[in-house]
Design a protein around this motif. Structure first.
Motif, PDB file in Angstrom:
ATOM      1  N   CYS A  18       0.981  -1.189   0.015  1.00 17.09           N
ATOM      2  CA  CYS A  18      -0.300  -0.131   0.119  1.00 17.09           C
ATOM      3  C   CYS A  18       0.708   1.398   0.076  1.00 17.09           C
ATOM      4  O   CYS A  18       0.590   2.177  -0.791  1.00 17.09           O
ATOM      5  CB  CYS A  18      -0.910  -0.077   1.218  1.00 17.09           C
ATOM      6  N   ASP A  21       1.916   1.703  -3.233  1.00 16.00           N
ATOM      7  CA  ASP A  21       0.984   2.165  -4.213  1.00 16.00           C
ATOM      8  C   ASP A  21       0.857   3.693  -4.095  1.00 16.00           C
ATOM      9  O   ASP A  21       0.118   4.553  -4.749  1.00 16.00           O
ATOM     10  CB  ASP A  21      -0.280   1.576  -3.659  1.00 16.00           C
ATOM     11  N   ARG A  54      -1.386  -4.794  -6.457  1.00 15.09           N
ATOM     12  CA  ARG A  54      -0.472  -3.851  -6.048  1.00 15.09           C
ATOM     13  C   ARG A  54       1.250  -4.414  -5.978  1.00 15.09           C
ATOM     14  O   ARG A  54       2.055  -3.641  -6.603  1.00 15.09           O
ATOM     15  CB  ARG A  54      -0.819  -3.477  -4.707  1.00 15.09           C
ATOM     16  N   GLU A  57       2.150  -4.646  -9.779  1.00 18.61           N
ATOM     17  CA  GLU A  57       2.542  -3.196 -10.189  1.00 18.61           C
ATOM     18  C   GLU A  57       3.624  -2.619  -9.850  1.00 18.61           C
ATOM     19  O   GLU A  57       4.434  -2.223 -10.404  1.00 18.61           O
ATOM     20  CB  GLU A  57       1.469  -2.515  -9.864  1.00 18.61           C
ATOM     21  N   HIS A  58       3.971  -2.785  -8.381  1.00 15.00           N
ATOM     22  CA  HIS A  58       5.099  -2.147  -7.949  1.00 15.00           C
ATOM     23  C   HIS A  58       6.577  -2.974  -7.655  1.00 15.00           C
ATOM     24  O   HIS A  58       7.748  -2.219  -7.528  1.00 15.00           O
ATOM     25  CB  HIS A  58       4.934  -1.335  -6.609  1.00 15.00           C
TER      26      HIS A  58
END
Ligand SMILES: NC(=O)C1=CN([C@@H]2O[C@H](COP(=O)(O)OP(=O)(O)OC[C@H]3O[C@@H](n4cnc5c(N)ncnc54)[C@H](O)[C@@H]3O)[C@@H](O)[C@H]2O)C=CC1
Ligand SMILES: O=C(O)[C@H]1O[C@H](OP(=O)(O)OP(=O)(O)OC[C@H]2O[C@@H](n3ccc(=O)[nH]c3=O)[C@H](O)[C@@H]2O)[C@H](O)[C@@H](O)[C@@H]1O
Length: 429
Positions: A18, A21, A54, A57-58
């Motif tokens: 998070c 994100d 998430r 993506e990261h």
């Protein structure tokens, strides 16, 4: 901001994904190489909605994991998200927190500029300043308030809704003894604090530590109270769910956490309530009410099996257990009430066949003599009775016609067409 997170479990992994994100540079320090490899491969090591995408993506850009504590030196803030399990006597076991703090302190010894260490793990009042702080100072050669800052930021996420709970909390609690520490955390959480409905609570470190235990103890007490009221309702032949739905309209009580049944389990309510009780006793106070909260909770699984035994001779019977995780939406079985139910059924001579949508493989090694089915309907086939231990949505409106005896005792209140059953009994209604 450059953030390191020590401990990449349910909390550490969720917080890392998070924060990444939200645009921070994040590194997880984790001793389990398999978890490290999973995250670096862009996959989620745990089952949580919104987590896998998430991480995918990261990972490789502003999120990575490593077993090497030296990585903290490239960050400004470190969150300690280490386990704080129960000791055998129920008290708080800080061995892992101490070990992690030593490793972190040693790594910080070689860091020139300032660093903020934030305890996110659930620890009793005094732990951050009297246990973690001194270890960090001894190992790093730094001093709190001079190059080393300390803070405590408890986590309130729930399993199954961890990502949204972290990103959309009702409060962010910051316990800090310096304005610098508080300022850093305010900046780090700025995107979350800017949303409607999230309050920032800034307090001292001891209060932040106790807020966490008080929050869990309050919620556990509420569930035990509704279970006591449910047990009483059953004696009167009244429906506790109707009663509690009306009571919940009182905005001082609220409609949430009013589901009476098998009671509370999970990795935290049991350990945190026990740790608070043991801590209170150590401080010289006898927590009589919390003792009763635990006693009511612990009695529920046996009440469920006793209720089934009034309809089915359990000796040699084939009994289905629907649900193994401690609550729906997670594969976590830590202190799941279903495990107590299995043990009580086996103690009474029953053969248990169990099903859960995601948690079977976590339970199988613990109970090899239980049969495990691939679906609820398969688990019910030829059963002499069934109990509901976890209210998974897929258990609503089940077909029970494959059972040898259509007797169901429900510990969680799923949707059932009672016309399909010879006996349907609710544990607390
Ligand atoms: N699980 C939950 O829903 C919540 C847990 N908490 C609290 O957060 C803390 C962490 O809980 P979880 O994330 O559930 O624990 P967990 O057991 O899921 O994860 C802890 C992680 O730390 C790693 N670890 C252990 N020793 C280490 C060391 N010396 N260095 C680096 N990594 C190490 C483990 O391998 C594991 O991956 C606990 O204090 C818990 O009470 C707070 C809110 C929610
Ligand atoms: O410290 C923690 O680990 C977390 O513990 C709980 O979260 P969690 O254990 O994931 O699950 P809950 O949704 O709170 O449920 C806890 C237990 O209470 C039971 N419960 C909950 C609600 C209810 O109405 N009735 C009921 O029996 C659930 O079945 C479950 O066994 C708290 O809700 C979180 O705020 C906290 O961060």
């Amino acid at each position: 901001m450059h953030v390191s997170i020590v401990g990449s479990g349910y909390v550490g992994t969720t917080v890392a994904a998070c924060l990444a994100d939200l645009g921070h540079e994040v590194v997880n320090i984790e001793i389990d190489q398999e978890i490290v490899d999973t995250i670096n491969a862009g996959e989620a090591p745990i089952h949580e909605s919104g987590l896998a995408e998430r991480i995918a993506e990261h990972a490789g850009t502003n999120l990575r994991a490593t077993t090497d504590y030296a990585a903290v030196r490239d960050t400004d803030v470190t969150f300690l998200c280490l386990p704080t399990p129960q000791a055998d006597d129920g008290s708080l076991d800080l061995a892992i927190m101490r070990a992690g703090s030593e490793s972190l302190g040693r790594a910080l010894a070689a860091k020139a500029d300032d660093h903020l260490v934030v305890v996110k793990s659930t620890v009793l009042p005094g732990t951050t300043e009297d246990v973690v702080g001194p270890i960090l100072e001894d190992e790093s050669g730094k001093h709190v308030g001079d190059g080393l800052e300390l803070a405590m930021n408890p986590e309130f996420l729930r399993m199954g809704t961890a990502v949204m709970d972290f990103l959309e909390p009702d409060k962010v609690v910051v316990g800090a003894t310096s304005e610098d520490a508080a300022t850093t955390l305010r900046e780090l959480y700025a995107p979350i604090l800017s949303r409607e409905g999230t309050d920032l609570v800034e307090t001292d470190i001891r209060e932040a530590e106790l807020i966490k235990y008080a929050n869990n103890a309050f919620l556990a007490s509420k569930v035990s109270l509704v279970n006591e009221l449910g047990n009483i309702a059953t004696e009167y032949g009244a429906d506790a769910y109707e009663v509690l739905a009306a009571v919940g309209l009182d905005d001082r009580i609220s409609e949430r956490f009013m589901r009476s049944g098998l009671g509370w389990g999970g990795s935290c309510f049991p350990k945190d309530v026990d740790a608070l009780r043991a801590g209170a006793r150590e401080q010289g106070y006898d927590p009589a009410l919390l003792d009763a909260v635990v006693a009511v909770n612990d009695a529920q699984p046996r009440r469920l099996v006793d209720s089934l035994a009034t309809h089915v001779d359990l000796e040699g019977a084939r009994i289905t257990v629907l649900g193994l995780s401690f609550k729906p939406g997670t594969d976590d079985i830590r202190k799941s009430r279903a495990l107590d139910v299995i043990e009580y059924l086996q103690d009474r001579g029953a053969t248990v066949v169990a099903y859960d949508p995601v948690a079977v493989e976590n339970v199988r090694p613990m109970y090899p003599d239980v049969e495990y089915a691939d679906s609820a309907v398969d688990a019910l086939a030829d059963a002499d009775g069934a109990v509901v231990a976890t209210d998974w949505p897929e258990f609503d409106d089940l077909a029970f016609d494959g059972m040898a005896q259509r007797v169901v005792v429900d510990g969680r209140r799923i949707d059932v067409d009672e016309a399909d059953l010879d006996v349907y009994e609710g544990l607390t209604w």
